[in-house]
Design a protein around this motif. Structure first.
Motif, PDB file in Angstrom:
ATOM      1  N   SER A 191       1.070  -0.460  -0.288  1.00 14.91           N
ATOM      2  CA  SER A 191      -0.021  -0.364  -0.218  1.00 14.91           C
ATOM      3  C   SER A 191       1.404   1.074   0.280  1.00 14.91           C
ATOM      4  CB  SER A 191      -1.327  -0.213   1.495  1.00 14.91           C
ATOM      5  OG  SER A 191      -2.150  -0.973   1.445  1.00 14.91           O
ATOM      6  N   VAL A 192       1.986   1.381   0.705  1.00 19.83           N
ATOM      7  CA  VAL A 192       2.769   2.675   1.156  1.00 19.83           C
ATOM      8  C   VAL A 192       3.246   2.352  -0.176  1.00 19.83           C
ATOM      9  CG1 VAL A 192       4.833   3.164   1.929  1.00 19.83           C
ATOM     10  CG2 VAL A 192       3.184   2.361   4.090  1.00 19.83           C
ATOM     11  N   ILE A 193       4.022   1.455  -1.212  1.00 21.47           N
ATOM     12  CA  ILE A 193       4.229   1.468  -2.496  1.00 21.47           C
ATOM     13  C   ILE A 193       3.950   2.167  -3.432  1.00 21.47           C
ATOM     14  CG2 ILE A 193       5.605   0.312  -4.786  1.00 21.47           C
ATOM     15  CD1 ILE A 193       6.967  -1.471  -2.103  1.00 21.47           C
ATOM     16  N   GLY A 194       3.162   1.525  -3.451  1.00 21.95           N
ATOM     17  CA  GLY A 194       1.464   2.229  -4.351  1.00 21.95           C
ATOM     18  C   GLY A 194       0.994   3.221  -4.158  1.00 21.95           C
ATOM     19  N   TYR A 195       0.576   3.700  -2.739  1.00 24.26           N
ATOM     20  CA  TYR A 195       0.073   5.545  -2.901  1.00 24.26           C
ATOM     21  C   TYR A 195       1.095   6.504  -3.588  1.00 24.26           C
ATOM     22  CZ  TYR A 195      -4.010   4.251  -0.861  1.00 24.26           C
ATOM     23  OH  TYR A 195      -5.685   3.566  -1.073  1.00 24.26           O
ATOM     24  N   LEU A 196       2.302   5.568  -2.628  1.00 20.22           N
ATOM     25  CA  LEU A 196       3.432   7.215  -3.020  1.00 20.22           C
ATOM     26  C   LEU A 196       4.102   6.820  -4.859  1.00 20.22           C
ATOM     27  CD1 LEU A 196       6.133   5.701  -0.466  1.00 20.22           C
ATOM     28  CD2 LEU A 196       4.995   8.347  -0.288  1.00 20.22           C
ATOM     29  N   ASN A 197       3.507   5.587  -5.690  1.00 23.25           N
ATOM     30  CA  ASN A 197       3.843   5.835  -7.083  1.00 23.25           C
ATOM     31  C   ASN A 197       2.941   6.577  -7.288  1.00 23.25           C
ATOM     32  OD1 ASN A 197       6.302   4.294  -7.060  1.00 23.25           O
ATOM     33  ND2 ASN A 197       4.972   2.772  -7.121  1.00 23.25           N
ATOM     34  N   LEU A 198       1.343   6.676  -7.020  1.00 20.59           N
ATOM     35  CA  LEU A 198       0.384   7.600  -7.353  1.00 20.59           C
ATOM     36  C   LEU A 198       0.674   9.234  -6.953  1.00 20.59           C
ATOM     37  CD1 LEU A 198      -2.357   7.616  -8.264  1.00 20.59           C
ATOM     38  CD2 LEU A 198      -3.562   7.445  -6.179  1.00 20.59           C
ATOM     39  N   LEU A 199       0.596   8.725  -5.854  1.00 18.30           N
ATOM     40  CA  LEU A 199       1.748  10.415  -5.806  1.00 18.30           C
ATOM     41  C   LEU A 199       2.893  11.337  -6.710  1.00 18.30           C
ATOM     42  CD1 LEU A 199       0.825  10.445  -1.581  1.00 18.30           C
ATOM     43  CD2 LEU A 199      -0.282  11.580  -3.663  1.00 18.30           C
ATOM     44  N   LYS A 200       3.215  10.289  -7.259  1.00 18.81           N
ATOM     45  CA  LYS A 200       4.520  10.709  -8.018  1.00 18.81           C
ATOM     46  C   LYS A 200       3.995  10.600  -8.979  1.00 18.81           C
ATOM     47  CE  LYS A 200       8.851   9.336  -9.539  1.00 18.81           C
ATOM     48  NZ  LYS A 200      10.033   7.986  -9.523  1.00 18.81           N
ATOM     49  N   ASP A 201       3.521   9.770  -9.532  1.00 15.34           N
ATOM     50  CA  ASP A 201       2.982  10.231 -10.684  1.00 15.34           C
ATOM     51  C   ASP A 201       1.805  10.493 -11.298  1.00 15.34           C
ATOM     52  OD1 ASP A 201       4.633   7.751 -11.404  1.00 15.34           O
ATOM     53  OD2 ASP A 201       3.227   6.342 -11.307  1.00 15.34           O
ATOM     54  N   THR A 202       1.050  11.509 -10.372  1.00 12.37           N
ATOM     55  CA  THR A 202      -0.057  12.567 -10.476  1.00 12.37           C
ATOM     56  C   THR A 202       0.750  13.430 -10.196  1.00 12.37           C
ATOM     57  OG1 THR A 202      -1.049  10.235 -10.881  1.00 12.37           O
ATOM     58  CG2 THR A 202      -2.763  12.528 -10.598  1.00 12.37           C
ATOM     59  N   PRO A 203       1.243  14.574 -10.564  1.00 13.13           N
ATOM     60  CA  PRO A 203       1.411  15.673 -10.212  1.00 13.13           C
ATOM     61  C   PRO A 203       0.575  16.840 -10.186  1.00 13.13           C
ATOM     62  CG  PRO A 203       2.259  15.499 -12.315  1.00 13.13           C
ATOM     63  CD  PRO A 203       2.047  14.375 -11.845  1.00 13.13           C
TER      64      PRO A 203
ATOM     65  N   THR B 200      -1.711   6.677   3.458  1.00 14.50           N
ATOM     66  CA  THR B 200       0.078   5.880   2.974  1.00 14.50           C
ATOM     67  C   THR B 200       1.318   6.220   5.044  1.00 14.50           C
ATOM     68  OG1 THR B 200       0.260   7.408   0.478  1.00 14.50           O
ATOM     69  CG2 THR B 200       2.172   5.993   2.190  1.00 14.50           C
ATOM     70  N   LEU B 201       0.222   7.012   5.419  1.00 21.39           N
ATOM     71  CA  LEU B 201       1.018   7.485   6.471  1.00 21.39           C
ATOM     72  C   LEU B 201       0.222   6.175   7.300  1.00 21.39           C
ATOM     73  CD1 LEU B 201       3.259   8.877   8.536  1.00 21.39           C
ATOM     74  CD2 LEU B 201       1.004  10.317   9.769  1.00 21.39           C
ATOM     75  N   THR B 202      -0.682   6.113   7.850  1.00 22.62           N
ATOM     76  CA  THR B 202      -1.575   4.398   8.620  1.00 22.62           C
ATOM     77  C   THR B 202      -0.399   3.852   8.302  1.00 22.62           C
ATOM     78  OG1 THR B 202      -3.472   6.049   8.248  1.00 22.62           O
ATOM     79  CG2 THR B 202      -3.337   3.689   8.826  1.00 22.62           C
ATOM     80  N   LYS B 203      -0.164   3.002   6.581  1.00 24.49           N
ATOM     81  CA  LYS B 203       0.135   1.745   6.932  1.00 24.49           C
ATOM     82  C   LYS B 203       1.688   1.817   6.842  1.00 24.49           C
ATOM     83  CE  LYS B 203      -3.955   0.508   4.610  1.00 24.49           C
ATOM     84  NZ  LYS B 203      -4.442  -0.698   5.502  1.00 24.49           N
ATOM     85  N   ALA B 204       2.186   2.753   6.581  1.00 21.12           N
ATOM     86  CA  ALA B 204       3.758   2.843   7.317  1.00 21.12           C
ATOM     87  C   ALA B 204       3.693   2.497   8.864  1.00 21.12           C
ATOM     88  CB  ALA B 204       4.740   3.962   6.822  1.00 21.12           C
ATOM     89  N   ASP B 205       2.943   3.408   9.686  1.00 16.34           N
ATOM     90  CA  ASP B 205       3.085   3.093  11.244  1.00 16.34           C
ATOM     91  C   ASP B 205       2.198   1.487  11.020  1.00 16.34           C
ATOM     92  OD1 ASP B 205       3.212   5.390  11.935  1.00 16.34           O
ATOM     93  OD2 ASP B 205       0.692   5.985  11.887  1.00 16.34           O
ATOM     94  N   ARG B 206       1.975   1.205  10.645  1.00 16.23           N
ATOM     95  CA  ARG B 206       1.345  -0.380  10.615  1.00 16.23           C
ATOM     96  C   ARG B 206       3.117  -1.294  10.266  1.00 16.23           C
ATOM     97  NH1 ARG B 206       0.251  -4.397  13.511  1.00 16.23           N
ATOM     98  NH2 ARG B 206      -0.104  -6.112  12.425  1.00 16.23           N
ATOM     99  N   LEU B 207       3.308  -0.795   9.616  1.00 11.95           N
ATOM    100  CA  LEU B 207       4.729  -1.465   8.910  1.00 11.95           C
ATOM    101  C   LEU B 207       6.058  -1.440  10.319  1.00 11.95           C
ATOM    102  CD1 LEU B 207       5.572  -2.881   6.733  1.00 11.95           C
ATOM    103  CD2 LEU B 207       6.895  -1.168   5.176  1.00 11.95           C
ATOM    104  N   GLU B 208       5.864  -0.307  10.951  1.00  9.81           N
ATOM    105  CA  GLU B 208       6.627   0.230  11.677  1.00  9.81           C
ATOM    106  C   GLU B 208       5.815  -0.731  12.427  1.00  9.81           C
ATOM    107  OE1 GLU B 208       8.701   3.396  14.043  1.00  9.81           O
ATOM    108  OE2 GLU B 208       6.593   4.435  13.742  1.00  9.81           O
ATOM    109  N   GLU B 209       4.762  -1.443  13.906  1.00 11.47           N
ATOM    110  CA  GLU B 209       4.360  -1.890  14.621  1.00 11.47           C
ATOM    111  C   GLU B 209       4.762  -3.674  14.285  1.00 11.47           C
ATOM    112  OE1 GLU B 209       0.699  -1.610  14.472  1.00 11.47           O
ATOM    113  OE2 GLU B 209       0.147   0.468  15.252  1.00 11.47           O
ATOM    114  N   LEU B 210       4.730  -3.822  13.049  1.00 16.50           N
ATOM    115  CA  LEU B 210       4.797  -5.017  12.466  1.00 16.50           C
ATOM    116  C   LEU B 210       5.956  -5.572  12.761  1.00 16.50           C
ATOM    117  CD1 LEU B 210       2.595  -5.430   9.426  1.00 16.50           C
ATOM    118  CD2 LEU B 210       2.165  -6.636  11.858  1.00 16.50           C
ATOM    119  N   ILE B 211       7.521  -4.351  12.115  1.00 13.76           N
ATOM    120  CA  ILE B 211       8.975  -4.952  12.335  1.00 13.76           C
ATOM    121  C   ILE B 211       9.799  -4.610  13.545  1.00 13.76           C
ATOM    122  CG2 ILE B 211      10.993  -3.434  12.025  1.00 13.76           C
ATOM    123  CD1 ILE B 211       9.425  -2.436   9.383  1.00 13.76           C
ATOM    124  N   ASN B 212       8.514  -3.925  14.373  1.00 14.57           N
ATOM    125  CA  ASN B 212       8.887  -3.556  16.131  1.00 14.57           C
ATOM    126  C   ASN B 212       9.074  -5.178  16.270  1.00 14.57           C
ATOM    127  OD1 ASN B 212      10.108  -1.470  16.002  1.00 14.57           O
ATOM    128  ND2 ASN B 212       7.983  -0.543  16.650  1.00 14.57           N
TER     129      ASN B 212
END
Length: 367
Positions: A163-175, A189-201
């Motif tokens: 999800s993080v990669i998908g939304y970042l690419n969308l933001l990059k490709d759609t200025p 993206t921030l919500t998914k990144a926070d969840r990713l951090e929780e899993l890594i922890n």
């Protein structure tokens, strides 16, 4: 270890006394039997010596003349045989124990069976066998739970990362994306990144667990302030579920402990209370002093935990809710780590649950 050594010495002394007593009793019986045999043989000797023919009389006369040598030789041979038997007895016991130890080392499923004199040792070895088998089963189960958890976490990492990669690419490709939509995608993206951090922890938590048994760094702390600060830091998490948390403690209660580790234990207990509380309910943290002990209680309103699950709640990688739910998930180490930290402080922790209330009670020595 010291108690086991003392137990072994007591058992060895008891067995030694028993063998020596058996040896002495056997010698006494042998001497008594020999004396009785000699006493009864005298009239028989006289009767046969008078009534039999000349050759028989000569034989019995020979026996009478050499009776001292014959009796002495018989006594010596008898003593030698008895002594040899009792010398070999400990060696036979040693052989039995060696075979039993080898069977235990080879994880033989059959109970240990020894001679009657080794009954106490047999019971001890069977107790060790049962404990070893139980620990091995628990170890395999914990290892399997850990492996399953790692697989689950590895699988769950893919979803927020994609999800993080998908939304970042969308933001990059759609200025020229509208500002409102851009803000929405950034929030996701921030919500998914926070969840990713929780899993890594959680991965790091699993990796650190076996390294957490390190010496405590003791210091004197204000326990009331520590708990107040901890509850304040949980504010956002409490607000998300519309929970309130109240601290009932006298001001400026002091405790000698390792502040960092004890804070981690209380953090895990409070986090557990938040996760398993009903929405719009209250969590109560109570601190009381009973003699030389400090009692810290965490009480929350949630589903009653069944007795069979409550008995295992402090096991590594065990989760009351075994479903792979991201809202209730976790590595299953929080309570196990809390228990380990509290026991390192020479304290105890217990859990009970009834009538939709869950209570964790921590007992810590003040000094």
């Amino acid at each position: 270890m010291k108690n086991e050594t003392e137990t072994g010495r007591r058992w060895q002394s008891a067995l030694t006394r028993k063998i020596c007593l058996q040896y002495l009793l056997t010698l006494i019986v042998f001497i008594a039997a020999g004396a009785l045999l000699v006493y009864l043989s005298v009239p028989v000797y006289r009767l046969l010596g008078l009534n039999e023919r000349q050759s028989t009389r000569v034989f019995f006369l020979y026996l009478g003349q050499h009776s001292t040598v014959i009796i002495g030789t018989g006594a010596f041979v008898g003593w030698l045989l008895i002594t040899w038997y009792f010398i070999r007895k400990p060696l036979r016991y040693l052989g039995e124990v060696t075979q039993s130890a080898a069977a235990l080392a080879g994880h033989d499923s059959e109970p240990v069976v020894l001679s009657d004199d080794l009954k106490a040792l047999q019971d001890d070895l069977n107790a060790v066998r049962e404990t070893s088998m139980r620990n091995e089963a628990l170890s395999r189960e914990a290892e399997q739970r850990k492996n399953d958890l790692v697989v689950y976490l590895a699988h769950d990492l893919k979803t927020p990362l994609a999800s993080v990669i998908g939304y970042l690419n969308l933001l990059k490709d759609t200025p020229d994306l509208p500002e409102e939509l851009r803000e929405k995608y950034l929030g996701i993206t921030l919500t998914k990144a926070d969840r990713l951090e929780e899993l890594i922890n959680e991965f790091f938590e699993i990796a650190r667990f076996n390294l957490s048994d390190i010496p405590l760094q003791y210091g004197k702390i204000n326990l009331t302030r520590l708990l107040e600060q901890l509850i304040f830091e949980f504010g956002p998490m409490l607000s998300e579920k519309h929970l309130t948390c109240r601290l009932e403690a006298a001001p400026d209660l002091t405790l000698r402990c390792d502040p960092d580790k004890l804070e981690r234990a209380f953090d895990n207990l409070l986090r557990n209370a938040v996760i398993y509380s009903y929405e719009n309910t209250k969590i109560t943290v109570t601190v009381t002093v009973q003699g030389v002990n400090m009692i810290v209680t965490f009480l929350n309103h949630g589903d009653t935990i069944p007795k069979e699950k409550l008995e295992r709640i402090f096991e590594q990688f065990y989760r009351v809710d075994s479903a792979r739910s991201t809202s209730l998930g976790g590595s299953g180490l929080g309570l196990a780590i809390a228990k380990q930290i509290i026991e390192q402080h020479h304290g105890t922790i217990t859990a009970n649950s009834q009538d939709e209330w869950i209570r964790f009670r921590v007992n810590l020595p003040i000094n």
